[in-house]
Design a protein around this motif. Structure first.
Motif, PDB file in Angstrom:
ATOM      1  N   ALA A  89      22.265  16.514  41.266  1.00 35.38           N
ATOM      2  CA  ALA A  89      22.966  15.701  42.264  1.00 35.38           C
ATOM      3  C   ALA A  89      22.057  14.293  42.429  1.00 35.38           C
ATOM      4  N   GLY A  90      21.120  14.040  41.772  1.00 36.14           N
ATOM      5  CA  GLY A  90      20.192  12.925  41.829  1.00 36.14           C
ATOM      6  C   GLY A  90      19.007  13.070  42.719  1.00 36.14           C
ATOM      7  N   ASP A  91      19.223  13.022  44.018  1.00 38.87           N
ATOM      8  CA  ASP A  91      18.165  13.288  45.070  1.00 38.87           C
ATOM      9  C   ASP A  91      17.895  14.718  45.433  1.00 38.87           C
ATOM     10  N   TYR A  92      18.771  15.757  45.082  1.00 39.73           N
ATOM     11  CA  TYR A  92      18.793  17.155  45.133  1.00 39.73           C
ATOM     12  C   TYR A  92      19.569  17.873  44.067  1.00 39.73           C
ATOM     13  N   PHE A  93      19.050  19.104  44.030  1.00 32.60           N
ATOM     14  CA  PHE A  93      19.960  20.226  43.267  1.00 32.60           C
ATOM     15  C   PHE A  93      20.742  21.034  44.114  1.00 32.60           C
ATOM     16  N   GLU A  94      21.889  21.492  43.534  1.00 32.94           N
ATOM     17  CA  GLU A  94      22.943  22.266  44.381  1.00 32.94           C
ATOM     18  C   GLU A  94      22.973  23.387  43.160  1.00 32.94           C
ATOM     19  N   VAL A  95      22.464  24.867  43.859  1.00 30.92           N
ATOM     20  CA  VAL A  95      22.540  26.050  43.306  1.00 30.92           C
ATOM     21  C   VAL A  95      23.710  26.880  43.826  1.00 30.92           C
ATOM     22  N   GLU A  96      24.712  27.052  42.688  1.00 32.73           N
ATOM     23  CA  GLU A  96      25.943  27.914  43.221  1.00 32.73           C
ATOM     24  C   GLU A  96      25.465  29.360  42.870  1.00 32.73           C
ATOM     25  N   LEU A  97      25.555  30.258  43.793  1.00 34.54           N
ATOM     26  CA  LEU A  97      25.271  31.582  43.778  1.00 34.54           C
ATOM     27  C   LEU A  97      26.538  32.598  43.481  1.00 34.54           C
ATOM     28  N   PRO A  98      26.107  33.544  42.915  1.00 34.90           N
ATOM     29  CA  PRO A  98      27.262  34.474  42.485  1.00 34.90           C
ATOM     30  C   PRO A  98      28.171  34.738  43.497  1.00 34.90           C
ATOM     31  N   ASP A  99      27.733  34.999  44.839  1.00 36.50           N
ATOM     32  CA  ASP A  99      28.642  35.190  46.204  1.00 36.50           C
ATOM     33  C   ASP A  99      29.263  33.634  46.617  1.00 36.50           C
ATOM     34  N   GLY A 100      29.276  32.591  45.766  1.00 31.74           N
ATOM     35  CA  GLY A 100      29.928  31.600  46.018  1.00 31.74           C
ATOM     36  C   GLY A 100      29.301  30.579  46.756  1.00 31.74           C
ATOM     37  N   LYS A 101      28.296  31.017  47.731  1.00 27.61           N
ATOM     38  CA  LYS A 101      27.487  30.203  48.551  1.00 27.61           C
ATOM     39  C   LYS A 101      26.481  29.012  47.684  1.00 27.61           C
ATOM     40  N   GLU A 102      26.135  28.268  48.205  1.00 24.39           N
ATOM     41  CA  GLU A 102      25.133  27.186  47.407  1.00 24.39           C
ATOM     42  C   GLU A 102      23.924  26.825  48.348  1.00 24.39           C
ATOM     43  N   ILE A 103      23.085  26.832  47.582  1.00 22.37           N
ATOM     44  CA  ILE A 103      21.509  26.354  47.935  1.00 22.37           C
ATOM     45  C   ILE A 103      21.291  24.900  47.570  1.00 22.37           C
ATOM     46  N   GLN A 104      20.933  24.180  48.497  1.00 19.32           N
ATOM     47  CA  GLN A 104      20.503  22.698  48.094  1.00 19.32           C
ATOM     48  C   GLN A 104      18.927  22.642  48.143  1.00 19.32           C
ATOM     49  N   PHE A 105      18.236  22.126  47.276  1.00 15.32           N
ATOM     50  CA  PHE A 105      16.839  21.868  47.108  1.00 15.32           C
ATOM     51  C   PHE A 105      16.614  20.368  46.821  1.00 15.32           C
ATOM     52  N   PRO A 106      15.707  19.627  47.515  1.00 18.06           N
ATOM     53  CA  PRO A 106      15.431  18.225  47.292  1.00 18.06           C
ATOM     54  C   PRO A 106      14.908  18.029  45.873  1.00 18.06           C
ATOM     55  N   ASN A 107      15.040  17.128  45.332  1.00 15.48           N
ATOM     56  CA  ASN A 107      14.404  16.467  43.759  1.00 15.48           C
ATOM     57  C   ASN A 107      13.063  15.941  44.207  1.00 15.48           C
TER      58      ASN A 107
END
Length: 134
Positions: free
Chosen positions: A92-110
């Protein structure tokens, strides 16, 4: 299952792109990792599910010139031993979005501010069955 490693170099991922990784978690896993960056010494995203009894979490981090940044810990690890899993990483440019197997998401800054990701590695107790960039 022995430790698996799958490495891709000279790829061209940029903001708006996604990476879909499917595979199977080992029967008795300790950890696995998905790394995205310029090379192994410069990682914009180190995604690291851990399965130890005293450390069951997802840890995210970055690495600049071989020096690790500060870990971000997510205490809920939805990955299960001996099961298939799908992970989607969105750039996403300034961050990464990781979609997990349970449908939840984790965001981590770039933290590295990388405009182009040209190195991806999947290593550990996870066997890749499908790898797709789009």
């Amino acid at each position: 299952m022995s430790v698996q490693e799958c490495e891709f170099r000279n790829i061209d991922l940029k903001a708006g792109d996604q990476l879909k990784i499917q595979g199977k978690v080992a029967n008795d896993p300790e950890r696995f990792q998905i790394d995205l960056g310029a090379d192994n010494d410069n990682l914009a995203l180190h995604f690291n599910p851990r399965f130890q009894e005293d450390d069951s979490a997802i840890v995210c981090n970055s690495k600049h010139e071989s020096v690790w940044g500060e870990e971000e810990r997510h205490e809920k690890n939805p990955f299960e031993p001996d099961t298939a899993a799908k992970i989607i990483v969105k750039l996403a440019g300034d961050y990464f979005e990781v979609e997990l197997p349970d449908g939840k998401e984790i965001q981590f800054p770039n933290r590295e501010g990388l405009d182009i990701i040209n190195y991806v590695r999947v290593k550990g107790d996870f066997k890749v069955t499908s790898f797709k960039m789009y």
